[in-house]
Design a protein around this motif. Structure first.
Motif, PDB file in Angstrom:
ATOM      1  N   UNK A  75       0.859  -1.185   0.000  1.00 30.33           N
ATOM      2  CA  UNK A  75       0.000   0.000   0.000  1.00 30.33           C
ATOM      3  C   UNK A  75       0.893   1.232   0.000  1.00 30.33           C
ATOM      4  N   UNK A  76       0.394   2.388  -0.460  1.00 34.69           N
ATOM      5  CA  UNK A  76       1.147   3.629  -0.264  1.00 34.69           C
ATOM      6  C   UNK A  76       1.441   3.810   1.226  1.00 34.69           C
ATOM      7  N   UNK A  77       2.638   4.243   1.549  1.00 35.74           N
ATOM      8  CA  UNK A  77       3.056   4.329   2.952  1.00 35.74           C
ATOM      9  C   UNK A  77       2.084   5.131   3.805  1.00 35.74           C
ATOM     10  N   UNK A  78       1.560   6.226   3.266  1.00 35.93           N
ATOM     11  CA  UNK A  78       0.677   7.075   4.055  1.00 35.93           C
ATOM     12  C   UNK A  78      -0.659   6.391   4.343  1.00 35.93           C
ATOM     13  N   UNK A  79      -0.976   5.327   3.600  1.00 38.16           N
ATOM     14  CA  UNK A  79      -2.177   4.539   3.870  1.00 38.16           C
ATOM     15  C   UNK A  79      -1.855   3.304   4.706  1.00 38.16           C
ATOM     16  N   UNK A  91      -5.197  11.282   5.473  1.00 36.23           N
ATOM     17  CA  UNK A  91      -4.495  11.074   4.201  1.00 36.23           C
ATOM     18  C   UNK A  91      -5.401  10.769   3.019  1.00 36.23           C
ATOM     19  N   UNK A  92      -6.472   9.961   3.188  1.00 32.45           N
ATOM     20  CA  UNK A  92      -7.301   9.643   2.013  1.00 32.45           C
ATOM     21  C   UNK A  92      -7.888  10.873   1.324  1.00 32.45           C
ATOM     22  N   UNK A  93      -7.979  11.993   2.048  1.00 27.05           N
ATOM     23  CA  UNK A  93      -8.557  13.203   1.457  1.00 27.05           C
ATOM     24  C   UNK A  93      -7.502  14.160   0.915  1.00 27.05           C
TER      25      UNK A  93
END
Length: 242
Positions: A75-79, A91-93
């Motif tokens: 997954x993307x690290x921020x997710x 982060x999703x926004x």
């Protein structure tokens, strides 16, 4: 401007992308160290890993995930990272332009960009592998790339905790650091511990979304104040007063 966030022990499971590709990560100069640490971590028998990482049996699924480090989905690290700070960051926004300003520290990867694809793993900055501290494993590798980034003119806003700063501090004058203090009834100050993560997440979001990237600590303070945050500047340290 690059905002370096601390990681989280809690992480989202699963993934939507293929397995780890070290060559795609930010700072490829760190890949020899990443690969070495990763191989040591993946080779640990789950029962042994619980002892090495000082975890209880309730974390067995996480240490079992370590054995699949190079084959599990990413997954993307921020997710991947979850918890108080990442809830505040929302982060999703965040649009891609904001994510590009974010990086995340890691005992396994050193520093990755918010969009780098990483697997689920469990390893702390205070862990030991093969009898050595994570600071020893990283040596000067992380410090060197962060120092080079700063010397190139990039403003670094370092929100890492002490354990992760110790893996590779920014050499020279250093980066901007962030401290969170609360005002007690008698007017004295106290450093905020657990909820400092939430405030850092809020500040990171404000800075990531600002139209023009901050170029100095004065710019960072201005952005925070525009978001109704109370701040003080102490040299290269920004203090959030809550």
């Amino acid at each position: 401007m690059l905002i370096i966030l601390p990681p989280s022990e809690t992480k989202a499971h699963g993934g939507t992308q293929g397995p780890l590709d070290l060559g795609s990560l930010m700072f490829p100069e760190l890949n020899p160290t990443r690969e070495g640490i990763g191989k040591l971590l993946a080779a640990l028998d789950p029962e042994e890993a619980l002892g090495v990482l000082k975890l209880s049996q309730k974390h067995r699924a996480e240490v079992e995930a370590n054995t699949l480090l190079f084959s599990s989905p990413t997954l993307p690290a921020v997710e991947r990272y979850t918890g108080v700070l990442y809830d505040a960051l929302a982060a999703p926004t965040l649009p891609d332009s904001a994510r590009e300003r974010l990086a995340i520290s890691s005992a396994l990867f050193g520093v990755v960009s918010a969009t780098d694809l990483i697997p689920h793993y469990r390893l702390s900055g205070t862990s030991r592998l093969a009898g050595a501290t994570m600071k020893s494993h990283w040596g000067t590798a992380l410090r060197n790339v962060l120092t080079q980034l700063r010397e190139s003119g990039e403003l670094i806003i370092d929100m890492r905790s002490g354990a992760y700063q110790n893996l590779g501090k920014v050499g020279g004058p250093g980066a901007i650091t962030v401290r969170v203090e609360c005002v007690l009834p008698d007017g004295s100050r106290k450093v905020v511990s657990h909820f400092n993560k939430s405030y850092k997440g809020q500040l990171a979001r404000v800075l990531a979304l600002t139209p023009q990237p901050a170029a100095s600590i004065a710019d960072v303070a201005t952005c925070a104040e525009a978001a109704q945050m109370r701040v003080e500047v102490r040299g290269q340290e920004l203090v959030l007063v809550v």
